[in-house]
Scaffold this active site. Structure first.
Site, PDB file in Angstrom:
ATOM      1  N   ASP A  76       0.825  -1.211   0.000  1.00  0.00           N
ATOM      2  CA  ASP A  76       0.000   0.000   0.000  1.00  0.00           C
ATOM      3  C   ASP A  76       0.860   1.262   0.000  1.00  0.00           C
ATOM      4  O   ASP A  76       2.087   1.210   0.176  1.00  0.00           O
ATOM      5  CB  ASP A  76      -0.967  -0.006   1.197  1.00  0.00           C
ATOM      6  CG  ASP A  76      -0.309  -0.472   2.500  1.00  0.00           C
ATOM      7  OD1 ASP A  76       0.937  -0.483   2.569  1.00  0.00           O
ATOM      8  OD2 ASP A  76      -1.035  -0.828   3.432  1.00  0.00           O
ATOM      9  N   ASN A 138      -7.734  -2.129  14.122  1.00  0.00           N
ATOM     10  CA  ASN A 138      -9.117  -2.442  13.738  1.00  0.00           C
ATOM     11  C   ASN A 138      -9.181  -3.682  12.832  1.00  0.00           C
ATOM     12  O   ASN A 138     -10.204  -3.935  12.212  1.00  0.00           O
ATOM     13  CB  ASN A 138      -9.733  -1.232  13.018  1.00  0.00           C
ATOM     14  CG  ASN A 138      -8.985  -0.871  11.739  1.00  0.00           C
ATOM     15  OD1 ASN A 138      -8.027  -1.550  11.359  1.00  0.00           O
ATOM     16  ND2 ASN A 138      -9.415   0.186  11.081  1.00  0.00           N
ATOM     17  N   HIS A 140      -7.333  -4.191  10.118  1.00  0.00           N
ATOM     18  CA  HIS A 140      -7.027  -3.998   8.697  1.00  0.00           C
ATOM     19  C   HIS A 140      -5.751  -4.747   8.308  1.00  0.00           C
ATOM     20  O   HIS A 140      -4.849  -4.952   9.117  1.00  0.00           O
ATOM     21  CB  HIS A 140      -6.987  -2.511   8.297  1.00  0.00           C
ATOM     22  CG  HIS A 140      -5.795  -1.726   8.720  1.00  0.00           C
ATOM     23  ND1 HIS A 140      -5.848  -0.365   8.973  1.00  0.00           N
ATOM     24  CD2 HIS A 140      -4.482  -2.062   8.932  1.00  0.00           C
ATOM     25  CE1 HIS A 140      -4.657   0.072   9.302  1.00  0.00           C
ATOM     26  NE2 HIS A 140      -3.806  -0.935   9.292  1.00  0.00           N
ATOM     27  N   GLU A 145      -9.665  -1.660   5.168  1.00  0.00           N
ATOM     28  CA  GLU A 145     -10.277  -1.289   6.440  1.00  0.00           C
ATOM     29  C   GLU A 145     -11.562  -2.099   6.646  1.00  0.00           C
ATOM     30  O   GLU A 145     -12.049  -2.744   5.704  1.00  0.00           O
ATOM     31  CB  GLU A 145     -10.612   0.219   6.409  1.00  0.00           C
ATOM     32  CG  GLU A 145      -9.410   1.132   6.164  1.00  0.00           C
ATOM     33  CD  GLU A 145      -8.531   1.328   7.409  1.00  0.00           C
ATOM     34  OE1 GLU A 145      -8.516   0.453   8.299  1.00  0.00           O
ATOM     35  OE2 GLU A 145      -7.841   2.369   7.480  1.00  0.00           O
TER      36      GLU A 145
HETATM   37  C1  F6R Z   1       1.439  -1.131   6.035  1.00  0.00           C
HETATM   38  C2  F6R Z   1       0.202  -1.887   6.180  1.00  0.00           C
HETATM   39  C3  F6R Z   1      -0.614  -1.801   7.428  1.00  0.00           C
HETATM   40  C4  F6R Z   1       0.217  -2.021   8.701  1.00  0.00           C
HETATM   41  C5  F6R Z   1      -0.649  -1.881   9.934  1.00  0.00           C
HETATM   42  C6  F6R Z   1       0.159  -2.017  11.199  1.00  0.00           C
HETATM   43  O1  F6R Z   1       2.033  -1.408   4.793  1.00  0.00           O
HETATM   44  O2  F6R Z   1      -0.171  -2.560   5.287  1.00  0.00           O
HETATM   45  O3  F6R Z   1      -1.653  -2.750   7.380  1.00  0.00           O
HETATM   46  O4  F6R Z   1       0.785  -3.303   8.646  1.00  0.00           O
HETATM   47  O5  F6R Z   1      -1.274  -0.624   9.932  1.00  0.00           O
HETATM   48  O6  F6R Z   1       1.019  -0.925  11.307  1.00  0.00           O
HETATM   49  P1  F6R Z   1       2.040  -0.792  12.539  1.00  0.00           P
HETATM   50  O7  F6R Z   1       3.029  -1.888  12.377  1.00  0.00           O
HETATM   51  O8  F6R Z   1       2.640   0.575  12.367  1.00  0.00           O
HETATM   52  O9  F6R Z   1       1.228  -0.940  13.770  1.00  0.00           O
END
Ligand code: F6R
Length: 252
Positions: A76, A138, A140, A145
């Site tokens: 992403d 959440n 995701h 999301e």
């Molecule tokens: C980032 C991504 C997100 C993160 C998630 C956890 O490329 O795809 O799904 O893996 O938001 O982020 P952290 O590790 O910062 O808690």
């Protein structure tokens, strides 16, 4: 029959702390690349991943782990950031991984909001061998999301309020982060041959327990991973804190 009875739960490796979980995931990525140097890797960003990339860079420098024949597709990217913005996922990947290893620049693929179909086609053509995921508070995965469907593909999405709250800290003070992102879809992620998800810290415990033990539904996008036959979870004891006791001794 309930969803829990219908689908097998993924292998879950629970390590005592965050550092051990990051090292375990790095070792599994390294094993994939050693076994198949031409591996196609699906890569994630986020704070959870920093230690994983650090460990992989160490293996590249000290143990000869090479990414010279590997290809990568990132999950992403935020929409609307200028090239080189310090909070972009492109900058994150450069800073923590690409600048320090030998993966050729033209083997690196990052999603762009104006080229979703092309990204999807490139992934379909190559096929991802190993997809790495973090998990949002959440549930995701990527930026799929709550509400994301199992058939979703690479597209532009609205970021959820809880994601905006969690990720604003990654942006310079006084700058409002983007409200949209481009992300691989759930179907894109599920098309990978193998998937490994890393969850560390107490803040991920509820999302992880819901993903592994709750219903398989869009409310928790990570729950869709249970539809895939080769998914592994690597987590620390804090993130595993709300898993059922039968699982807390499981090993992968
Ligand atoms: C980032 C991504 C997100 C993160 C998630 C956890 O490329 O795809 O799904 O893996 O938001 O982020 P952290 O590790 O910062 O808690």
């Amino acid at each position: 029959m309930t969803a829990e009875q219908t689908y097998e739960t993924p292998d879950c490796l629970i390590l005592p702390d965050r550092r051990a979980a990051e090292a375990a995931l790095a070792e599994r990525i390294a094993a994939q690349v050693c076994a198949k140097p031409h591996s196609v890797l699906g890569l994630a960003t986020g704070n959870s991943m920093i230690g994983v990339y650090h460990a992989l860079v160490g293996m590249h420098r000290n143990d000869g782990l090479s990414f010279a024949k590997a290809t990568s597709f990132n999950l992403d990217e935020y929409c609307g950031l200028l090239a080189g913005h310090p909070s972009s996922f492109a900058s994150f990947m450069r800073e923590h991984f690409f600048a320090h290893v030998d993966m050729p620049r033209d083997s690196v693929h990052l999603p762009r909001e104006d080229a979703c179909a092309e990204y999807e086609a490139a992934i379909a053509e190559k096929g991802i061998d190993l997809q790495i995921l973090g998990i949002g508070r959440n549930g995701h995965i990527g930026f799929n999301e709550p509400g994301a469907t199992v058939t979703s593909r690479t597209r532009v999405v609205d970021l959820a309020p809880e994601t905006l709250a969690a990720n604003q800290r990654d942006f310079p003070a006084g700058e409002t982060m983007p409200s949209h992102a481009v992300t691989m879809g759930i179907a894109t992620i599920l098309s990978a041959r193998k998937i490994l998800l890393l969850a560390t810290g107490e803040a991920k415990a509820k999302a992880l327990a819901d993903a592994l033990e709750g219903p398989i539904e869009p409310r928790n996008p990570a729950s869709f991973l249970r539809l895939h036959p080769k998914v592994g979870i690597v987590c620390d004891s804090e993130a595993a804190g709300l898993l059922s006791s039968t699982r807390t001794h499981a090993d992968a």
